[in-house]
Write a protein that holds these residues in place. Structure first.
Motif, short mmCIF file in Angstrom:
data_model
loop_
_atom_site.label_atom_id
_atom_site.label_comp_id
_atom_site.label_asym_id
_atom_site.label_seq_id
_atom_site.Cartn_x
_atom_site.Cartn_y
_atom_site.Cartn_z
N VAL A 18 0.86 -1.18 0.00
CA VAL A 18 0.00 0.00 0.00
C VAL A 18 0.90 1.23 0.00
CG1 VAL A 18 -1.93 -1.10 1.21
CG2 VAL A 18 -0.19 0.10 2.52
N GLY A 19 0.37 2.32 -0.54
CA GLY A 19 1.12 3.56 -0.53
C GLY A 19 1.27 4.05 0.90
N LEU A 35 3.32 4.37 -3.22
CA LEU A 35 2.65 5.68 -3.25
C LEU A 35 3.10 6.48 -4.47
CD1 LEU A 35 0.74 7.61 -1.61
CD2 LEU A 35 2.82 8.68 -0.80
N GLU A 36 4.39 6.49 -4.72
CA GLU A 36 4.91 7.24 -5.88
C GLU A 36 4.36 6.68 -7.18
OE1 GLU A 36 8.96 6.66 -4.74
OE2 GLU A 36 9.04 8.57 -3.65
N ASP A 37 4.31 5.35 -7.30
CA ASP A 37 3.76 4.71 -8.49
C ASP A 37 2.27 5.03 -8.64
OD1 ASP A 37 6.22 3.59 -9.09
OD2 ASP A 37 5.71 1.61 -8.26
N GLY A 108 0.42 17.37 12.62
CA GLY A 108 1.89 17.39 12.75
C GLY A 108 2.47 16.15 12.12
N ALA A 109 3.46 15.57 12.75
CA ALA A 109 4.08 14.35 12.22
C ALA A 109 3.07 13.20 12.23
CB ALA A 109 5.30 13.98 13.06
N GLY A 110 3.02 12.47 11.12
CA GLY A 110 2.06 11.37 11.03
C GLY A 110 2.47 10.35 9.99
N VAL A 111 1.80 9.21 10.07
CA VAL A 111 1.98 8.12 9.12
C VAL A 111 0.66 7.97 8.37
CG1 VAL A 111 2.44 5.65 8.84
CG2 VAL A 111 3.59 6.94 10.66
N TRP A 112 0.73 7.95 7.05
CA TRP A 112 -0.46 7.87 6.21
C TRP A 112 -0.34 6.74 5.21
CZ3 TRP A 112 -4.68 10.84 7.10
CH2 TRP A 112 -4.51 11.88 8.00
N THR A 113 -1.47 6.06 4.96
CA THR A 113 -1.52 5.02 3.94
C THR A 113 -2.56 5.40 2.89
OG1 THR A 113 -3.16 3.67 5.09
CG2 THR A 113 -0.82 3.18 5.53
N PHE A 114 -2.30 4.98 1.66
CA PHE A 114 -3.18 5.28 0.53
C PHE A 114 -3.37 4.00 -0.26
CE2 PHE A 114 -0.98 9.06 1.75
CZ PHE A 114 -1.83 10.12 1.50
N GLU A 115 -4.63 3.70 -0.58
CA GLU A 115 -4.93 2.53 -1.39
C GLU A 115 -5.80 2.94 -2.56
OE1 GLU A 115 -6.91 -1.92 -1.09
OE2 GLU A 115 -7.03 -0.59 0.63
N ASP A 116 -5.36 2.66 -3.75
CA ASP A 116 -6.11 2.97 -4.97
C ASP A 116 -7.29 2.00 -5.05
OD1 ASP A 116 -7.08 3.20 -7.58
OD2 ASP A 116 -5.09 3.33 -8.48
N VAL A 117 -8.51 2.53 -4.98
CA VAL A 117 -9.70 1.68 -5.07
C VAL A 117 -10.46 1.95 -6.37
CG1 VAL A 117 -9.93 1.32 -2.58
CG2 VAL A 117 -11.07 3.28 -3.64
N SER A 118 -9.77 2.52 -7.35
CA SER A 118 -10.43 2.90 -8.60
C SER A 118 -10.93 1.71 -9.41
CB SER A 118 -9.51 3.78 -9.45
OG SER A 118 -8.31 3.10 -9.78
#
Length: 184
Positions: A18-19, A35-37, A108-118
């Motif tokens: 996951v991104g 994430l970059e991809d 502030g400082a954090g950790v984030w995840t991104f998932e393409d659900v398209s």
């Protein structure tokens, strides 16, 4: 008996399916390959960039930030599905989750995840930024009254946007609109 190999957290982060990114004040400090991809950026290109580059408009970036703070303050984490923008301008649905490292500083400082659900939910109609925001809440099953409270709009204005969405998607009921928004 064999010893456990050392855990290489940098490799885990870089190649996670996951991104992922680390941010400070909504500025990306480090992001992984996925994430970059996903967003169409070259290796390391997102470092130092504001999350704003991942949003369709500046207004959506600002409104999302305003919405995140009270939820992070209450729960310590945030999660939603929203329409995001790739480097080439293509819009797509993305599941986003994040957690602040210091609960007293939600952005502030954090950790984030991104998932393409398209693949499950394609962006199939041309929507305004406000319609994209309302659509994301509708997909979450929120009522017009709750959407109005969370967006600072009147319930009547939310209903107007819901009606426009129903016309754009040729939906005759709210549940049909949800199915069409989800690409079902």
């Amino acid at each position: 008996m064999t010893a456990n190999p050392a855990i290489d957290f940098e490799t885990i982060f870089r190649y996670a399916p996951v991104g992922m990114c680390i941010s400070v004040d909504r500025v990306i400090q480090s992001s992984n390959d996925t994430l970059e991809d996903m967003f169409g950026y070259a290796r390391g290109e997102l470092a130092g960039k504001s999350f704003q580059v991942l949003y369709p408009t500046m207004d959506e970036f600002l409104r999302t930030g305003d919405r995140i703070v009270p939820i992070m303050n209450a729960k310590g984490r945030y999660s939603d599905e929203r329409i995001m923008r790739r480097a080439n301008g293509e819009l797509f649905w993305c599941h986003v989750s994040g957690r602040a490292l210091d609960p007293r500083q939600p952005l502030g400082a954090g950790v984030w995840t991104f998932e393409d659900v398209s693949e499950k939910r394609p962006v199939s109609k041309e929507l305004t930024p406000r319609e994209r925001e309302i659509a994301a809440f509708i997909v979450e099953g929120k009522t017009s009254k709750i959407i109005a409270k969370e967006t600072g709009l009147s319930p009547r204005t939310v209903e107007m946007h819901r009606a426009k969405l129903m016309r754009k998607f040729s939906a005759s009921t709210s549940s049909e609109l949800v199915h069409k928004l989800m690409g079902a």
